[in-house]
Design a protein around this motif. Structure first.
Motif, PDB file in Angstrom:
ATOM      1  N   TYR A 125     -13.358  -1.441  -2.532  1.00 50.23           N
ATOM      2  CA  TYR A 125     -12.971  -1.141  -1.151  1.00 50.23           C
ATOM      3  C   TYR A 125     -11.489  -1.418  -0.921  1.00 50.23           C
ATOM      4  CZ  TYR A 125     -17.946  -0.781  -0.098  1.00 50.23           C
ATOM      5  OH  TYR A 125     -19.267  -0.409  -0.067  1.00 50.23           O
ATOM      6  N   THR A 126     -10.984  -2.483  -1.523  1.00 50.74           N
ATOM      7  CA  THR A 126      -9.556  -2.810  -1.405  1.00 50.74           C
ATOM      8  C   THR A 126      -8.706  -1.725  -2.038  1.00 50.74           C
ATOM      9  OG1 THR A 126     -10.059  -5.177  -1.470  1.00 50.74           O
ATOM     10  CG2 THR A 126      -7.786  -4.515  -1.937  1.00 50.74           C
ATOM     11  N   ILE A 127      -9.122  -1.283  -3.234  1.00 50.49           N
ATOM     12  CA  ILE A 127      -8.392  -0.221  -3.933  1.00 50.49           C
ATOM     13  C   ILE A 127      -8.411   1.071  -3.116  1.00 50.49           C
ATOM     14  CG2 ILE A 127      -8.441   1.287  -5.964  1.00 50.49           C
ATOM     15  CD1 ILE A 127      -9.534  -1.134  -7.526  1.00 50.49           C
ATOM     16  N   ALA A 128      -9.586   1.403  -2.587  1.00 52.13           N
ATOM     17  CA  ALA A 128      -9.727   2.638  -1.818  1.00 52.13           C
ATOM     18  C   ALA A 128      -8.841   2.620  -0.565  1.00 52.13           C
ATOM     19  CB  ALA A 128     -11.185   2.843  -1.424  1.00 52.13           C
ATOM     20  N   LEU A 129      -8.773   1.480   0.119  1.00 45.37           N
ATOM     21  CA  LEU A 129      -7.959   1.370   1.328  1.00 45.37           C
ATOM     22  C   LEU A 129      -6.476   1.472   1.007  1.00 45.37           C
ATOM     23  CD1 LEU A 129      -7.686   0.853   4.344  1.00 45.37           C
ATOM     24  CD2 LEU A 129      -7.786  -1.606   3.874  1.00 45.37           C
ATOM     25  N   ILE A 130      -6.039   0.744  -0.007  1.00 40.69           N
ATOM     26  CA  ILE A 130      -4.624   0.788  -0.397  1.00 40.69           C
ATOM     27  C   ILE A 130      -4.236   2.198  -0.808  1.00 40.69           C
ATOM     28  CG2 ILE A 130      -2.943  -0.012  -2.097  1.00 40.69           C
ATOM     29  CD1 ILE A 130      -4.435  -2.675  -2.157  1.00 40.69           C
ATOM     30  N   HIS A 131      -5.100   2.837  -1.556  1.00 38.52           N
ATOM     31  CA  HIS A 131      -4.819   4.201  -2.024  1.00 38.52           C
ATOM     32  C   HIS A 131      -4.744   5.176  -0.856  1.00 38.52           C
ATOM     33  CE1 HIS A 131      -6.230   8.216  -3.457  1.00 38.52           C
ATOM     34  NE2 HIS A 131      -5.238   8.014  -4.293  1.00 38.52           N
ATOM     35  N   LEU A 132      -5.647   5.038   0.110  1.00 38.49           N
ATOM     36  CA  LEU A 132      -5.642   5.919   1.279  1.00 38.49           C
ATOM     37  C   LEU A 132      -4.331   5.799   2.040  1.00 38.49           C
ATOM     38  CD1 LEU A 132      -7.052   7.858   3.230  1.00 38.49           C
ATOM     39  CD2 LEU A 132      -8.042   5.866   4.374  1.00 38.49           C
ATOM     40  N   LEU A 133      -3.868   4.577   2.246  1.00 39.79           N
ATOM     41  CA  LEU A 133      -2.608   4.367   2.957  1.00 39.79           C
ATOM     42  C   LEU A 133      -1.435   4.959   2.178  1.00 39.79           C
ATOM     43  CD1 LEU A 133      -3.139   0.667   4.152  1.00 39.79           C
ATOM     44  CD2 LEU A 133      -3.315   2.757   5.531  1.00 39.79           C
ATOM     45  N   ALA A 134      -1.489   4.837   0.851  1.00 43.90           N
ATOM     46  CA  ALA A 134      -0.398   5.342   0.021  1.00 43.90           C
ATOM     47  C   ALA A 134      -0.376   6.862  -0.008  1.00 43.90           C
ATOM     48  CB  ALA A 134      -0.529   4.795  -1.397  1.00 43.90           C
ATOM     49  N   VAL A 135      -1.540   7.483  -0.187  1.00 42.97           N
ATOM     50  CA  VAL A 135      -1.587   8.940  -0.332  1.00 42.97           C
ATOM     51  C   VAL A 135      -1.319   9.642   0.995  1.00 42.97           C
ATOM     52  CG1 VAL A 135      -4.050   9.346   0.124  1.00 42.97           C
ATOM     53  CG2 VAL A 135      -2.844  10.766  -1.541  1.00 42.97           C
ATOM     54  N   ALA A 136      -1.607   8.977   2.117  1.00 42.33           N
ATOM     55  CA  ALA A 136      -1.397   9.583   3.429  1.00 42.33           C
ATOM     56  C   ALA A 136       0.055   9.498   3.889  1.00 42.33           C
ATOM     57  CB  ALA A 136      -2.305   8.921   4.467  1.00 42.33           C
ATOM     58  N   SER A 137       0.847   8.643   3.252  1.00 40.31           N
ATOM     59  CA  SER A 137       2.250   8.494   3.653  1.00 40.31           C
ATOM     60  C   SER A 137       3.088   9.645   3.109  1.00 40.31           C
ATOM     61  CB  SER A 137       2.802   7.155   3.146  1.00 40.31           C
ATOM     62  OG  SER A 137       2.771   7.120   1.739  1.00 40.31           O
ATOM     63  N   PRO A 138       4.085  10.098   3.874  1.00 38.82           N
ATOM     64  CA  PRO A 138       4.928  11.211   3.415  1.00 38.82           C
ATOM     65  C   PRO A 138       5.654  10.871   2.123  1.00 38.82           C
ATOM     66  CG  PRO A 138       5.237  10.793   5.757  1.00 38.82           C
ATOM     67  CD  PRO A 138       4.441   9.639   5.222  1.00 38.82           C
ATOM     68  N   GLY A 139       5.685  11.815   1.219  1.00 36.37           N
ATOM     69  CA  GLY A 139       6.357  11.631  -0.055  1.00 36.37           C
ATOM     70  C   GLY A 139       6.459  12.965  -0.769  1.00 36.37           C
ATOM     71  N   PRO A 140       6.882  12.970  -2.036  1.00 37.99           N
ATOM     72  CA  PRO A 140       7.025  14.230  -2.771  1.00 37.99           C
ATOM     73  C   PRO A 140       5.742  15.049  -2.835  1.00 37.99           C
ATOM     74  CG  PRO A 140       8.089  12.432  -3.955  1.00 37.99           C
ATOM     75  CD  PRO A 140       7.326  11.809  -2.823  1.00 37.99           C
TER      76      PRO A 140
ATOM     77  N   LEU B  81       4.817   2.844 -10.772  1.00 39.28           N
ATOM     78  CA  LEU B  81       4.884   1.447 -10.342  1.00 39.28           C
ATOM     79  C   LEU B  81       3.723   1.100  -9.409  1.00 39.28           C
ATOM     80  CD1 LEU B  81       8.712   0.912  -9.709  1.00 39.28           C
ATOM     81  CD2 LEU B  81       7.346   0.335 -11.714  1.00 39.28           C
ATOM     82  N   PHE B  82       3.334   2.064  -8.559  1.00 36.52           N
ATOM     83  CA  PHE B  82       2.216   1.818  -7.648  1.00 36.52           C
ATOM     84  C   PHE B  82       0.940   1.524  -8.432  1.00 36.52           C
ATOM     85  CE2 PHE B  82      -1.564   3.576  -5.564  1.00 36.52           C
ATOM     86  CZ  PHE B  82      -1.613   2.792  -4.427  1.00 36.52           C
ATOM     87  N   PHE B  83       0.651   2.349  -9.416  1.00 36.43           N
ATOM     88  CA  PHE B  83      -0.579   2.157 -10.180  1.00 36.43           C
ATOM     89  C   PHE B  83      -0.492   0.952 -11.109  1.00 36.43           C
ATOM     90  CE2 PHE B  83      -1.260   6.488  -8.768  1.00 36.43           C
ATOM     91  CZ  PHE B  83      -2.596   6.450  -8.430  1.00 36.43           C
ATOM     92  N   LEU B  84       0.692   0.683 -11.623  1.00 34.74           N
ATOM     93  CA  LEU B  84       0.859  -0.517 -12.435  1.00 34.74           C
ATOM     94  C   LEU B  84       0.581  -1.758 -11.595  1.00 34.74           C
ATOM     95  CD1 LEU B  84       1.768  -1.957 -15.028  1.00 34.74           C
ATOM     96  CD2 LEU B  84       4.125  -1.814 -14.187  1.00 34.74           C
ATOM     97  N   SER B  85       1.117  -1.793 -10.380  1.00 31.39           N
ATOM     98  CA  SER B  85       0.885  -2.932  -9.489  1.00 31.39           C
ATOM     99  C   SER B  85      -0.582  -3.028  -9.100  1.00 31.39           C
ATOM    100  CB  SER B  85       1.748  -2.791  -8.229  1.00 31.39           C
ATOM    101  OG  SER B  85       3.116  -2.725  -8.557  1.00 31.39           O
TER     102      SER B  85
END
Length: 205
Positions: free
Chosen positions: A4-19, A127-131
């Motif tokens: 659940y922690t991984i899923a939440l962090i990933h959701l916040l990351a993927v929803a943020s504007p980026g390349p 770096l995101f996935f490494l962290s």
């Protein structure tokens, strides 16, 4: 709780504007749903590349070896800048077909490769996935569970951007884009170039 922690962090990351967001939005605007979905699939599969880095420890080597990390940063910046400059050159006339209900054409292969390279060359994603695998996921977590996490992250990323592609394909949105598409394209170009500059500047600081 770990999942659940991984899923939440990933959701916040993927929803943020980026390349990734920028390239999917641009392809939705310029080439239509199919190209954007293929781009999204490419992005999702590129996640597996970062997962492999993390599981094999290569990501740590990339992070602790400055020249490798700098090379990745510059390659990513050059690629984003190239796409950005192409978008800025968009003219109003290039959207004539879209105003008539048709989309400009981009092959499935090119759309997929662009999505894969946009995410795969992004050192910030590495770096995101490494962290994520080093800090959030316990060292005692079995390898098969870690592989499952990686598969989930790839699937969830691809699904998120596929849904975004479908949303942008609704008729009213497409009609609006048809009238103002070249301005969206130019805005995406500026955003992509800005992201490229940010990659280079952050690497030099």
């Amino acid at each position: 709780m770990e999942f659940y922690t991984i899923a939440l962090i990933h959701l916040l990351a993927v929803a943020s504007p980026g390349p990734d967001f920028a390239i999917v939005l641009r392809h939705s605007i310029r080439f239509g749903r199919r190209a954007a979905v293929m781009t999204s699939i490419g992005i999702g599969l590129a996640i597996l590349l970062h997962v492999c880095y993390s599981l094999l420890g290569i990501g740590l080597i990339i992070k602790t070896t400055p020249w490798i990390f700098q090379t990745m940063s510059y390659l990513a910046a050059a690629y984003l800048a190239w796409i950005g400059f192409a978008a800025i050159r968009s003219s109003a006339g290039s959207y004539t077909d879209q105003q008539n209900g048709q989309s400009l054409h981009l092959s499935d292969k090119k759309a997929f490769v662009r999505g894969f390279l946009t995410n795969g060359l992004n050192p910030k994603a590495t770096l995101f996935f490494l962290s994520l695998f080093a800090v959030v996921i316990s060292a005692q977590t079995p390898m098969n569970i870690k592989v499952f996490y990686g598969g989930y992250l790839a699937f969830a990323t691809g699904l998120w951007f596929c849904l975004l592609s479908c949303l942008l394909s609704y008729s009213k949105i497409r009609q609006f884009i048809g009238r103002h598409g070249h301005w969206f394209d130019r805005a995406m170009g500026v955003l992509l170039i800005g992201l490229a500059v940010k990659l280079v500047v952050s690497d030099l600081i």
